[in-house]
Design an enzyme around this catalytic site. Structure first.
Site, short mmCIF file in Angstrom:
data_model
loop_
_atom_site.label_atom_id
_atom_site.label_comp_id
_atom_site.label_asym_id
_atom_site.label_seq_id
_atom_site.Cartn_x
_atom_site.Cartn_y
_atom_site.Cartn_z
N CYS A 53 41.63 182.28 53.18
CA CYS A 53 42.27 182.11 51.86
C CYS A 53 43.66 182.73 51.85
CB CYS A 53 41.42 182.76 50.77
SG CYS A 53 39.75 182.09 50.67
C1 BEZ Z 1 37.97 183.17 54.27
O1 BEZ Z 1 38.91 183.01 53.49
O2 BEZ Z 1 38.12 183.53 55.42
C2 BEZ Z 1 36.57 182.85 53.78
C3 BEZ Z 1 36.21 183.13 52.48
C4 BEZ Z 1 34.91 182.86 52.08
C5 BEZ Z 1 34.00 182.30 52.95
C6 BEZ Z 1 34.39 181.99 54.25
C7 BEZ Z 1 35.69 182.26 54.66
#
Ligand code: BEZ
Length: 226
Positions: A53
């Site tokens: 994210c």
């Molecule tokens: C991420 O941004 O790395 C992420 C967030 C939630 C679930 C899986 C990945």
């Protein structure tokens, strides 16, 4: 926590984007007032302070001038509160060199996430510390008439491609500018030939696009440059 009911998947291409009022990283926001006469990209991410994210929000923020040039406003969303968003934005800017200035919706009760069907049924790992589903990576492109023109849904594990979101904006705006008499082929980018829509007969095509060529009667290509 009481979770509102999902939208039963009724939002489709051509649906009118639901309006809402919400808290955001920039304070209270009325969605339709924010969009005003612009296009809008409404996109969700699973969680603040997570790796994928962070890369995504930094990349969207860096591309904001390109979206602005096309008359597109951006707005993010996740099931975190506004204080969390504000703290995380500092990290995003520090890590990616962005200057993130668009609002991020604070949706801890999933009210807007469920209105826009941004929660999936499959990923049992994409949950908060209370076991409640987090949002997935949704993108809605909304036009100035508030019509939903594109819906993309990516799983939490896969970061999106900002260039693709921009490419779709270019395709939609090109087609609209030419009264939907053209469409765009696979992997099209601005400057490439476009396709003459099947609703345009050859006579009209000759008038509108004198440089068009027919590969087959149903596949006619034309450059747009004069
Ligand atoms: C991420 O941004 O790395 C992420 C967030 C939630 C679930 C899986 C990945």
């Amino acid at each position: 926590m009481s979770i509102p009911k999902p939208n039963n998947g009724t939002l489709r291409l051509g649906s009118i984007a639901p309006d809402f009022t919400t808290d955001t990283s920039l304070g209270e926001l009325h969605f339709y007032e924010y969009i005003d006469q612009s296009w809008c990209i409404l996109f969700s991410h699973p969680d603040d302070f997570t790796p994928v994210c962070t890369t995504e929000l930094g990349a969207f923020a860096k591309l904001e001038p390109e979206f602005t040039r096309r008359g597109v406003k951006m707005i993010g969303l996740s099931a975190n509160d506004a204080d969390s968003h504000r703290l995380w934005i500092k990290d995003i800017d520090e890590i990616t060199g962005s200057h993130l200035s668009f609002p991020i919706i604070a949706d801890p009760d999933r009210r807007i996430a469920l209105l826009y069907d941004m929660i999936d049924h499959q990923d049992a790992t994409n949950i908060d510390d209370k076991g409640v589903q987090l949002t997935i990576r949704s993108v809605f492109i909304i036009d100035p008439a508030k019509t939903i023109r594109l819906i993309m849904t990516y799983p939490a594990s896969c970061g999106r491609n900002t260039a693709e979101v921009l490419r779709v904006v270019d395709s939609l705006q090109t087609s609209d500018r030419l009264s939907r008499k053209v469409t765009t082929p696979i992997n099209w980018v601005p400057g490439d030939d476009v396709i003459i829509a099947p609703t345009v007969d050859d006579n009209e095509a000759k008038q509108l696009f004198p440089k068009f060529r027919s590969i087959k009667p149903y596949l006619r290509l034309t450059p747009l440059s004069k």
